[in-house]
Design a protein around this motif. Structure first.
Motif, PDB file in Angstrom:
ATOM      1  N   ALA A 120       1.695  11.816   0.536  1.00  0.00           N
ATOM      2  CA  ALA A 120       2.101  10.583  -0.142  1.00  0.00           C
ATOM      3  C   ALA A 120       0.943   9.609  -0.333  1.00  0.00           C
ATOM      4  CB  ALA A 120       3.211   9.903   0.648  1.00  0.00           C
TER       5      ALA A 120
ATOM      6  N   ARG B  68       3.987   4.024  -2.434  1.00  0.00           N
ATOM      7  CA  ARG B  68       3.515   5.076  -1.521  1.00  0.00           C
ATOM      8  C   ARG B  68       4.571   5.392  -0.471  1.00  0.00           C
ATOM      9  NH1 ARG B  68      -1.780   3.386   1.325  1.00  0.00           N
ATOM     10  NH2 ARG B  68      -0.312   2.017   2.428  1.00  0.00           N
TER      11      ARG B  68
ATOM     12  N   ARG C 129       7.248   7.452  -2.003  1.00  0.00           N
ATOM     13  CA  ARG C 129       6.845   8.856  -2.138  1.00  0.00           C
ATOM     14  C   ARG C 129       7.020   9.586  -0.818  1.00  0.00           C
ATOM     15  NH1 ARG C 129       2.500   6.504  -4.912  1.00  0.00           N
ATOM     16  NH2 ARG C 129       1.022   6.895  -3.228  1.00  0.00           N
TER      17      ARG C 129
END
Length: 257
Positions: free
Chosen positions: A227, A206, A209
């Motif tokens: 994200a 995460r 991202r």
């Protein structure tokens, strides 16, 4: 290998200095990346160390100034104490390295381990000399990995499916339910493959991202929910917890490079 300077921020030796060359390309091993880093004229005493390597869920086999090392999966930012002048590496996709390298990921978590400790000094020295003497060290290291992978157990397809779902932002429980595996069993299998549990991997993916969005110019307040974070404050806490950095400091470091 792709020409020109290329810096993804994921080089396990640390991001490049201004003026250094960092290149990467897809490996012939599925999901892996081949990379190299070479010094540039701008590296000097004013900036003697490399920038932090941020957690990315990956493991690497690295050639560094004639030595072969295994970079384990990180749960925090890593800065080499004594950076090498030249590097070549193969970065494995999350969960793919343990079988090829013959070591459970949890055994090398947050570590940089001499290959001699895992494969024995004679074997490691012979392989290091072979890579050192090659015209293209990154390609030679890739060949070594491909030979090892041919004799290694096939990667666990279930864990590959877990990674795909976590990359897409699914919660661990949802991913486990979709794949028909209990969360506790998934945690046990993840330790050997990823080096930590699936919740830690989900947090790291995460954050990656979010950083990809921020690096592309998306404001942090927008990148956070896209994200998978609750809000910008959540992203800031995760950034500090996993890297010790702030988003602003990270972006400023990239710009200075």
């Amino acid at each position: 290998m792709r020409g020109g300077r290329r810096s993804s921020g994921r080089c396990r030796a640390g991001s490049a200095y201004p003026g250094e060359v960092y290149e990467e390309r897809p490996a012939r091993l599925a999901g892996a990346v081949v990379w190299r880093r070479e010094p540039g004229a701008a590296a000097d005493a004013a900036d003697p160390g490399t920038r932090p390597v941020l957690p990315d869920g990956c493991m690497d086999l690295i050639w560094a100034d004639g030595r072969l090392l295994v970079a384990g999966p990180d749960t925090r930012a890593y800065v080499p104490r004594s950076p090498a002048a030249q590097y070549a590496g193969v970065r494995f996709a999350p969960g793919e390295a343990a079988g090829v390298l013959g070591v459970e990921a949890s055994a090398v978590r947050d570590e940089r381990v001499e290959l001699a400790e895992l494969w024995g000094p004679r074997v490691a020295r012979r392989l290091a000399d072979r890579v050192s003497g090659a015209a293209d060290r990154a390609a030679a290291l890739e060949d070594l990995v491909l030979r090892r992978a041919a004799d290694a157990p096939a990667p666990d397809p279930l864990l590959r499916a877990v990674v795909a779902r976590l990359r897409a932002g699914l919660p661990v429980g949802t991913a486990a339910d979709e794949l028909g595996i209990g969360v506790r069993q998934l945690h046990r299998r993840s330790l050997a493959a990823f080096g930590y549990g699936p919740k830690t991997l989900a947090r790291i993916l995460r954050l990656q991202r979010a950083l990809a969005l921020v690096t592309a110019g998306v404001p942090a307040a927008e990148a956070a929910p896209r994200a998978g974070c609750v809000d910008q404050a959540h992203l800031a806490r995760e950034m500090r917890a996993l890297t010790g950095l702030t988003i602003g400091g990270y972006v400023a470091g990239l710009r200075s490079a």
